[in-house]
Scaffold this motif. Structure first.
Motif: not given
Lengths: 390, 369
Positions: A113-114, A116, A139, A142, A144-147, A192, A194-195, A197, B112-113, B243, B256-257, B266-267
């Motif tokens: 979750g953290h 980077r 991707e 759940e 993993l962030s898109r950042r 990033s 996200g970009d 992907l 899930v989350y 997408q 998330d973005t 952070e989240n």
């Protein structure tokens, strides 16, 4: 009375929904960077990361179907105060399963979750199948962030994870912060995930920043071109910067130099978002990219004869800057068109968004059309300031 | 002011309707839209919204024609008693089915989350228990709760969406006005899911302070339409229409973005998830109440409170029927396309027509006499 107690206890069990998922913070390994290398059995191969804490499994692993990648994780060591990172490596076939298998060998729960930074070895990206596996693993997770920053390297990814930067002991955070800095030069694309992907979903093409390892730092410069979910080749630092300028993904372009009467004059540019337009030349399609930018002259020459306060001198410098940047961007475009043949400039997106019916007719053969279209660049640099000395 | 008289002003009713509509549809709306058409998603949404507004006006007109009457009584008047029993029972089943599917989706998302190790059963039963508790308390409590909760929920959500705009590219919304009328017609039914909940006014119309104002319910649809526009725009601008198609819950990915300036959280998903729990609760609670009120009239009992609890096992049963998440969405799609459309648009329309004809006949009789 007994009944009431029973109901009360029953209610509590609902109120405490979530206790199933309770984990003490020190029982978790908060991964901040992951390196993914293609696994190769020959240990002599210098591509395999040389990690002191290399685990039993990574050493003894066989080159089987399951051992596709070497994953290197880095997470903070809570027992030490000075923020030292623990680095461990293991082999496996997917990010998810590896983070689960690790549970057999660590006393901590691997927690993504953290995360980077994800660094992938270029060999992974060369094989479209494994590259797509890894991308989906990122991707689809759940946590993993898109950042998350995704970067690619020529060296081994494990080596980069192993670097202990002096400025910020956590390598994952260090790399992520490199990308977030506002004054960052555009020598590498935004990392990033996200970009990246998004670009891959839309066209199958993308730019992934290139990262190289030093002893106590890393360098982010240049970009790997991905075409059809596969690594195509590297783009140099300056070329990447010019491409970012063309795509309008940069607000600052430092380090441009103009040769004026024998002096090298550095100028600092702040480009606006470029304007792309379609000029339909009956026989040949032509794309015009107009870039406007404001610039400052940062330095000239001590006791120079040229008076920067004179309008015509400024004009001349502007002209030179225009010509220089135009020439170099066109070289970059040429290289992208002829050498890679991959539309990373975003002409496809532009056509889809602004000329939908034309795009519909071109879409299928775009891969063949793109290398042969005319792309012209029009630069308009306006010098606004000249520093403190005339 | 009298307490516990089960009368609510139209303002609270609008709040109930608004938040009842923002249910499971919000998660998938951008993807659903992106799947039907490659561009001009907002036009399709607008068309869906207009249909929903027409629906709200039909519902309002029914309440105005038969003020201070239970929906079941209206059904009896309009469709004769035997048919009214069948239709009433269908409504109850429809509501139970919908709540069941909704809680299933809710459970899956939370699992899930947020709570990966918690059994799905516990998640669903907890939210159902809360919804039943509020259904027992009646419409007044519900109305006040929504009035209190809605503004805070919406301000937070809009604020979070505004944050997402800092990194989005509005060129993703291009091209515009390429859509053909046929595509709009094809796409509109898909958007209906997002407006389920508007029919709640039929069940609660009897509690309205001034039934004459019932048609004002369309305000709720307009507000929600604007809200959805914001969501769809934000999501598509962020991810691009291509997408979005591959994302299971694009709206959640959007958060998330987001990068908060200064990164003090952070989240941000934690905040979003807690808001979402509240939204699902406030979608299921009115539906539960509607189902119990309907059963109350069907069985002719005096009090609805004790009827609420027996629904829990029924709803729970529905929620565990789908084998997996894709099956859930498959059933949900069929459900909204046919069952919900019939219950929200077709039945009320027939009722309204019948009521209007009856009224005319009566007037003619009077004239004749």
């Amino acid at each position: 009375m007994y009944k009431r107690k029973a109901i009360f206890l029953l209610l509590i069990s609902f109120l405490l929904t979530g206790c199933w998922d309770k984990v003490e913070i020190e029982d978790r390994a908060h991964i901040n960077a992951v390196g993914i290398d293609k696994y190769s059995s020959s240990a002599e191969d210098d591509k395999v990361a040389d990690i002191d804490e290399q685990t039993k499994e990574a050493k003894e692993a066989k080159d089987t179907e399951r051992n596709k990648y070497t994953f290197t994780f880095s997470f903070p060591d809570e027992t030490k105060k000075e923020g030292a990172d623990i680095t461990i490596a293991t082999v496996g076939d997917a990010l998810y399963s590896v983070s689960r298998i690790m549970a057999d060998r660590t006393n901590k729960e691997i927690f993504l979750g953290h995360l980077r930074t994800v660094i992938i070895d270029v060999d992974v990206a060369k094989d479209s199948k494994s590259f797509r596996e890894i991308l989906d693993g990122i991707e689809n997770n759940e946590l993993l962030s898109r950042r998350v920053v995704l970067a690619m390297t020529d060296d081994s990814a494990g080596d980069i994870i192993k670097v202990k930067p002096t400025m910020q002991p956590r390598v994952g955070q260090f790399i992520a912060e490199l990308f977030r800095r506002r004054d960052r030069t555009p020598r590498a694309p935004s990392g990033s995930v996200g970009d990246i992907l998004k670009d891959l979903h839309e066209t199958g093409n993308a730019l992934i920043p290139r990262i190289t390892a030093g002893k106590t730092d890393v360098k982010v410069a240049g970009a790997g071109i991905i075409s059809d979910y596969q690594f195509k080749g590297w783009l140099g630092e300056i070329e990447t910067a010019l491409l970012m300028l063309l795509k309008g993904e940069t607000r600052i372009l430092g380090g441009m130099r103009v040769d004026y009467k024998g002096y090298s004059i550095p100028i600092d540019m702040r480009p606006k978002k470029p304007k792309m337009s379609l000029i339909d030349d009956e026989s040949n399609m032509k794309i015009l990219i107009e870039i406007e930018a404001e610039a400052d002259v940062k330095q000239t020459y001590f006791e120079s004869k040229e008076d920067m306060l004179k309008a015509e001198v400024i004009k001349e410098v502007e002209e030179l800057a225009n010509r220089e940047i135009k020439k170099r961007t066109e070289e970059t475009i040429h290289k992208i068109q002829k050498e890679f043949g991959v539309d990373v400039i975003g002409v496809d997106r532009f056509l889809r968004q602004r000329h939908y019916s034309l795009w519909k007719s071109l879409e299928k053969d775009w891969r063949d059309i793109f290398p042969n279209i005319d792309i012209e660049v029009k630069m308009d640099v306006k010098i606004r300031r000249i520093g403190l000395i005339r | 002011m009298q307490d516990n008289n089960d009368i609510i002003p139209i303002g609270q009713m609008i709040f109930i309707l608004m938040i009842a509509m923002v249910g499971a549809g919000i998660l998938t709306l951008p993807r659903d839209l992106a799947e039907i058409v490659p561009y001009d998603h907002w036009i399709v949404l607008l068309a869906g919204g207009l249909v929903a507004i027409v629906g709200a006006l039909i519902h309002g007109a029914i309440i105005r024609l038969k003020p201070r009457k239970q929906y079941f009584e209206i059904l009896c008047d309009a469709l004769t008693k035997p048919i009214a029993y069948i239709v009433g029972l269908t409504y109850v089943l429809y509501l139970v089915g919908f709540i069941g599917l909704l809680t299933r989706i809710f459970g899956e998302v939370i699992k899930v989350y947020l709570l990966t190790n918690t059994p799905l059963e516990v998640i669903t039963i907890s939210i159902l228990a809360a919804a039943i508790y509020s259904a027992r308390k009646g419409i007044e409590v519900l109305g006040r709760m929504m009035q209190f909760g809605f503004p805070s929920v919406v301000t937070t959500i809009v604020f979070i969406f505004a944050l997402s705009f800092t990194r989005s590219d509005f060129a993703n919304l291009l091209p515009v006005f390429e859509i053909t009328p046929a595509e709009i017609l094809k796409g509109t039914p898909t958007t209906i899911l997002s407006f389920i909940g508007i029919e709640m006014i039929l069940f609660f119309g009897v509690h309205l302070e001034q039934p004459k104002k019932a048609t004002k319910a369309y305000i709720a649809v307009v507000a929600i339409l604007l809200f959805y526009m914001l969501i769809v725009t934000a999501t598509l601008a962020q991810f691009g229409p291509i997408q979005v198609k591959s994302l299971l819950w694009p709206t959640l990915d959007l958060f998330d973005t987001i990068e908060l300036p200064g990164l003090f959280i952070e989240n941000i998903q934690v905040v979003v998830m807690s808001l979402w729990v509240l939204t699902i609760f406030s979608t299921t609670a009115p539906m539960f109440l509607a189902a119990t009120v309907m059963t109350e009239s069907l069985t002719g009992s005096k009090d609805h409170a004790y009827l609420a609890a027996p629904f829990l096992p029924l709803v729970y049963l529905v929620s565990i029927i789908p084998e997996n998440i894709s099956k859930t969405y498959e059933i949900m799609n069929i459900y909204t396309r046919y069952v919900a459309s019939a219950m929200i648009f077709v039945v009320p329309l027939i009722v309204l027509i019948s009521l209007v004809i009856q009224k005319k006949l009566r007037r003619e009789e009077k004239v004749n006499v």
